[in-house]
Design an enzyme around this catalytic site. Structure first.
Site, PDB file in Angstrom:
ATOM      1  CG  ASN A  33      -1.893  -1.164   1.198  1.00 19.72           C
ATOM      2  OD1 ASN A  33      -2.435  -1.497   0.139  1.00 19.72           O
ATOM      3  ND2 ASN A  33      -2.114  -1.807   2.334  1.00 19.72           N
ATOM      4  CG  HIS A  60       4.673  -2.188   5.030  1.00 18.86           C
ATOM      5  ND1 HIS A  60       4.723  -0.821   5.215  1.00 18.86           N
ATOM      6  CD2 HIS A  60       3.354  -2.518   5.018  1.00 18.86           C
ATOM      7  CE1 HIS A  60       3.493  -0.356   5.325  1.00 18.86           C
ATOM      8  NE2 HIS A  60       2.637  -1.362   5.190  1.00 18.86           N
TER       9      HIS A  60
HETATM   10  P1  5GP Z   1      -0.411  -0.835   5.758  1.00 15.46           P
HETATM   11  O1  5GP Z   1      -1.779  -0.546   6.254  1.00 15.46           O
HETATM   12  O2  5GP Z   1       0.522   0.333   6.004  1.00 15.46           O
HETATM   13  O3  5GP Z   1      -0.346  -1.355   4.365  1.00 15.46           O
HETATM   14  O4  5GP Z   1       0.129  -2.049   6.631  1.00 15.46           O
HETATM   15  C1  5GP Z   1       0.587  -1.909   7.941  1.00 15.46           C
HETATM   16  C2  5GP Z   1       0.457  -3.257   8.586  1.00 15.46           C
HETATM   17  O5  5GP Z   1       1.205  -3.250   9.775  1.00 15.46           O
HETATM   18  C3  5GP Z   1      -0.976  -3.641   8.964  1.00 15.46           C
HETATM   19  O6  5GP Z   1      -1.344  -4.823   8.259  1.00 15.46           O
HETATM   20  C4  5GP Z   1      -0.918  -3.831  10.477  1.00 15.46           C
HETATM   21  O7  5GP Z   1      -1.691  -4.916  10.921  1.00 15.46           O
HETATM   22  C5  5GP Z   1       0.553  -4.052  10.715  1.00 15.46           C
HETATM   23  N1  5GP Z   1       1.002  -3.615  12.021  1.00 15.46           N
HETATM   24  C6  5GP Z   1       0.731  -2.427  12.612  1.00 15.46           C
HETATM   25  N2  5GP Z   1       1.356  -2.344  13.803  1.00 15.46           N
HETATM   26  C7  5GP Z   1       2.047  -3.519  13.951  1.00 15.46           C
HETATM   27  C8  5GP Z   1       2.892  -4.027  14.985  1.00 15.46           C
HETATM   28  O8  5GP Z   1       3.147  -3.387  16.011  1.00 15.46           O
HETATM   29  N3  5GP Z   1       3.419  -5.266  14.789  1.00 15.46           N
HETATM   30  C9  5GP Z   1       3.162  -5.994  13.672  1.00 15.46           C
HETATM   31  N4  5GP Z   1       3.715  -7.205  13.592  1.00 15.46           N
HETATM   32  N5  5GP Z   1       2.371  -5.545  12.677  1.00 15.46           N
HETATM   33  C10 5GP Z   1       1.823  -4.324  12.820  1.00 15.46           C
END
Ligand code: 5GP
Ligand code: ZN
Length: 113
Positions: free
Chosen positions: A86, A99
């Protein structure tokens, strides 16, 4: 990068379920999995998102792609997997450190949005 959640996870300041690490990359299980296997693969070098991936050294870019293959094999995703990154507000990016979501372990829908 100060105050970056994923930089803190890479440094071990915040715990995570690590699944892979090499000189350039780190991978750990998503805290809120969207599939039976849901792994976040990140470069150790901080860049905000995939829209800035070209600023990473070529060896880091290559390492990320190599890591995808190694993680998929280690997680036995031989039936397939999906890689999502994303980027920005419209894509609901919530952590501003590049990521790659590696998702697998089930039949996924054809829709990606
Ligand atoms: P985005 O929404 O930016 O594409 O993805 C961020 C991801 O990070 C989400 O899927 C969320 O569940 C994950 N995430 C957020 N905080 C943490 C954390 O403290 N530890 C882990 N392992 N994943 C996290
Ligand atoms: Zn970071």
């Amino acid at each position: 990068m100060e105050n970056c959640l994923f930089c803190k996870i890479i440094q071990g300041d915040i715990p995570s379920a690590k699944v892979y690490e090499d000189e350039y990359c780190f991978a750990f299980r998503d805290i809120n999995p969207q599939a039976p296997t849901h792994i976040l693969l990140v470069p150790k070098m901080h860049v905000a998102n995939i829209g800035e991936a070209c600023t990473l050294p070529a060896k880091v870019q290559t390492a990320l792609f190599a890591a995808i293959e190694k993680i998929a094999a280690a997680e036995k995703l031989e039936n397939g997997f999906r890689v999502v990154s994303n980027c920005g507000k419209d894509a609901c990016q919530s952590v501003n450190h590049l990521h790659l979501h590696i998702l697998g372990g089930k039949q996924m829908s054809e829709s990606m949005s």
